[in-house]
Design an enzyme around this catalytic site. Structure first.
Site, PDB file in Angstrom:
ATOM      1  N   GLY A 187       0.840  -1.190   0.000  1.00  0.00           N
ATOM      2  CA  GLY A 187       0.000   0.000   0.000  1.00  0.00           C
ATOM      3  C   GLY A 187       0.871   1.234   0.000  1.00  0.00           C
TER       4      GLY A 187
ATOM      5  N   CYS B 287       5.301  -6.168   1.530  1.00  0.00           N
ATOM      6  CA  CYS B 287       5.665  -4.748   1.492  1.00  0.00           C
ATOM      7  C   CYS B 287       5.021  -3.993   2.656  1.00  0.00           C
ATOM      8  CB  CYS B 287       5.303  -4.173   0.129  1.00  0.00           C
ATOM      9  SG  CYS B 287       6.125  -2.630  -0.198  1.00  0.00           S
ATOM     10  N   TYR B 288       4.036  -3.139   2.397  1.00  0.00           N
ATOM     11  CA  TYR B 288       3.360  -2.459   3.504  1.00  0.00           C
ATOM     12  C   TYR B 288       2.796  -3.482   4.485  1.00  0.00           C
ATOM     13  CZ  TYR B 288      -0.017   0.431   6.031  1.00  0.00           C
ATOM     14  OH  TYR B 288      -0.716   1.061   7.028  1.00  0.00           O
TER      15      TYR B 288
ATOM     16  N   HIS C  46       7.589  -7.603  -3.960  1.00  0.00           N
ATOM     17  CA  HIS C  46       6.312  -8.068  -4.502  1.00  0.00           C
ATOM     18  C   HIS C  46       6.447  -9.427  -5.201  1.00  0.00           C
ATOM     19  CE1 HIS C  46       4.006  -4.473  -3.647  1.00  0.00           C
ATOM     20  NE2 HIS C  46       5.149  -3.835  -3.795  1.00  0.00           N
TER      21      HIS C  46
ATOM     22  N   GLU D 232       4.067 -11.167  -6.398  1.00  0.00           N
ATOM     23  CA  GLU D 232       2.990 -11.367  -7.371  1.00  0.00           C
ATOM     24  C   GLU D 232       3.331 -10.845  -8.764  1.00  0.00           C
ATOM     25  OE1 GLU D 232       3.049  -9.325  -4.872  1.00  0.00           O
ATOM     26  OE2 GLU D 232       2.071  -7.419  -5.285  1.00  0.00           O
TER      27      GLU D 232
ATOM     28  N   ASP E  25     -19.426 -12.685 -20.782  1.00  0.00           N
ATOM     29  CA  ASP E  25     -19.948 -12.750 -19.417  1.00  0.00           C
ATOM     30  C   ASP E  25     -21.420 -13.140 -19.374  1.00  0.00           C
ATOM     31  OD1 ASP E  25     -17.448 -11.784 -19.035  1.00  0.00           O
ATOM     32  OD2 ASP E  25     -18.070  -9.727 -18.633  1.00  0.00           O
TER      33      ASP E  25
ATOM     34  N   LYS F  57     -12.084 -12.485 -15.112  1.00  0.00           N
ATOM     35  CA  LYS F  57     -12.415 -12.757 -16.515  1.00  0.00           C
ATOM     36  C   LYS F  57     -11.811 -14.077 -17.022  1.00  0.00           C
ATOM     37  CE  LYS F  57     -14.180 -10.953 -20.345  1.00  0.00           C
ATOM     38  NZ  LYS F  57     -15.390 -10.137 -20.443  1.00  0.00           N
TER      39      LYS F  57
END
Ligand code: XMP
Length: 522
Positions: A62, A89-90, A177, A179, A236, A378
């Site tokens: 963040g 991180c944060y 990070h 990710e 969708d 998605k």
């Protein structure tokens, strides 16, 4: 904003969003491991925890500092729940601060970008993580001291506490990070935490999902409930409709509104697939006169978008009211639309264009919502569509905007302009798809520019409009790059449009990226 429903202990991961740019990416990485994950804001984390009963918690990064007086408020009681916690991180800084450690501004200033990770303990979290691999840092604060129980598992040149852990309480932290794709072995670290340390249940796969969703729709709608829903032919609403249909059969009533702004063959394709193949109750409403009537004389792009949205609501509402027994409204709402996320809803982002979707519109219908895709991203919806047997051409279909060709037919929308646009667009699609080139493109379409230019066709002078080719690549439509096709394909498209379509004297290629341009022309 309500959250996706999920019954009982999920065995999944609760992700607390401290305003991270990458929060959705964390959620997707966890799901790619086959584990359910869900994002929530710090203020609601305890409530969501009680409801979801996750097997692990991830605290995101963040933009704030943990020592600011108005830093995001997460109840430290989440650390008493007995589940493993991974701070990123944060999230690591928050964890350190609430376990007796100390956080200060990074002495050498902020640390951004790539750095090498020196592993000192390669058990559990860092198992199979390479020595001196690249990790991606982005932080202005740092942990200056760890609280009792924590050990250093890896360090980087400027950061002595790059990876830390308390094995007894199963609390871990990464200052970088995992990710993002630039972090080597980031996926392995997340896998080690989610599957190894937290032993989360890996039952999140398309096969299970179909069964779960069908059962959930049946339970919600009951033995006699009826559902009405707008089918747009997009991914969708199509996947949602097939799921609901599998659950309740002919008690699902689909409405397809032909707004006169569709691409060539679209309406026929929907009829063939849903009515002829799936045997769904499908009503096709031809409202093109009404849409084009309301659009007459309107040239402002935003006004055009609003009119298409409003007329759709009117037409759909009338139809839905005629289905007297339907007390439910089916919609193809996706997770990114409902996520309780600081990043998704916190900022005052300006409206570039007012987007319109077939789902999510009539609010005054007084119908209960059936949204089976509400907790899916998605790519998961696509996987589900494949599992349900929808054709690949539909599941992988390029996005088509709610306002349809109205935003590709610049200025006033008229039948005279729509006709050549539709024909040119069909040629673009045919030529791209015949060679499988669509796999490298996010969207590929034609635009009608009402600017007369001089040409010569069959020895005669013509004075006709401009057709623009828009070919873009993108990950998520937030940014996009223009793309080329092989020259012989471009030549063929251009030749065919100029020879087969009456109304265009010139074909041009749009070489604008987004930003600063947008994908659609209006
Ligand atoms: P822009 O033009 O804003 O488009 O770069 C980004 C993506 O969104 C699609 N788009 C829409 N989709 N309703 C939709 O459902 C809309 O009103 C709408 N406007 C644009 C566009 O095709 C691109 O993929």
């Amino acid at each position: 904003m309500s959250e996706p429903h999920h019954d009982g202990p999920s065995g999944g991961v609760l992700i607390v969003d401290f305003g991270a740019q990458y929060c959705q990416l964390i959620a997707r990485r966890v799901r790619e491991l086959g584990v359910y994950s869900r994002i929530t804001v710090p203020e609601r984390a305890m409530f969501t925890f009680a409801h979801m009963r996750p097997a692990a918690v991830i605290l995101s990064g963040g933009p704030r500092s943990v020592y600011e007086h108005d830093a995001p408020a997460l109840d430290p009681a989440i650390l008493q729940k007995g589940v493993p916690v991974l701070g990123i991180c944060y999230g690591l800084q928050w964890l350190a601060q609430h376990t007796g450690g100390e956080v200060t501004p990074a002495r050498a200033g902020a640390e951004y970008g790539r750095t090498q990770l020196h592993v000192v303990d390669d058990r559990d979290l860092l198992a199979a993580v390479r020595q001196d691999g690249i990790v991606w840092m982005s932080h202005g604060d740092k942990v200056a001291r760890l609280g009792p129980g924590f050990e250093v598992l890896a360090r980087s040149e400027p950061c002595p506490f790059a990876v830390v852990g308390d094995r007894t309480r199963r609390f871990y932290g990464l200052q970088f990070h995992p990710e993002v794709a630039h972090t080597e072995d980031g996926a392995a670290m997340l896998r080690n935490f989610v599957l190894g340390i937290a032993r989360c249940r890996a039952d999140w796969n398309p096969g299970n999902l179909v069964e779960q969703k069908v059962a959930a729709v049946r339970q919600l709608v009951g033995d006699s409930g009826e559902v009405v829903m707008g089918l747009s032919g997009g991914v969708d609403s199509s996947v949602a409709a097939v799921l609901i249909h599998r659950a309740i059969g002919t008690r699902l009533h689909c409405v397809f509104v032909d707004n006169g702004l569709l691409r060539a063959g679209e309406r026929e394709g929907v009829e063939e697939l849903f009515r002829d193949h799936y045997h769904m109750d499908l009503e096709v409403v031809d409202a093109s006169e009404r849409f084009l009537g309301e659009l007459k004389g309107v040239v402002d792009p935003e006004a055009k978008r609003k009119i298409v949205g409003k007329v759709f609501v009117d037409v759909f509402r009338d139809k839905a009211r005629q289905k007297r027994n339907a007390k439910f409204l089916g919609q193809g709402t996706l997770y990114p639309d409902v996520i309780e996320s600081v990043a998704a809803h916190g900022g005052a982002t300006s409206t570039i264009k007012s987007h319109h979707n077939v789902g999510g519109l009539p609010k005054d219908l007084d119908l209960a919502l059936v949204e089976p895709l509400r907790d899916l991203f998605k790519d998961e919806v696509r996987a589900l569509g494949r599992e349900l047997g929808l054709p690949a051409t539909l599941v992988l279909r390029q996005p088509f905007p709610g306002p349809g060709l109205a935003v590709r037919c610049l200025g006033e929308v008229t039948r005279q302009k729509l006709e050549p646009l539709r024909a040119a667009d069909r040629i673009v699609r045919e030529e791209v798809e015949a060679r499988g080139l669509e796999r490298g493109l996010w969207q590929y379409f034609a635009v009608h520019v009402p600017q007369k230019t001089v040409g010569v066709k069959g020895d005669a002078r013509v004075y006709e409009d401009v057709c623009v080719l828009r070919l873009v690549s993108s990950q998520d439509a937030m940014t996009a790059d223009w793309e080329l096709l092989p020259v012989d394909v471009l030549k063929r498209i251009s030749n065919r449009i100029l020879n087969e379509v009456k109304g265009f004297a010139r074909v041009c290629l749009d070489i604008s990226s987004k930003p600063p341009a947008t994908i659609e022309w209006e």
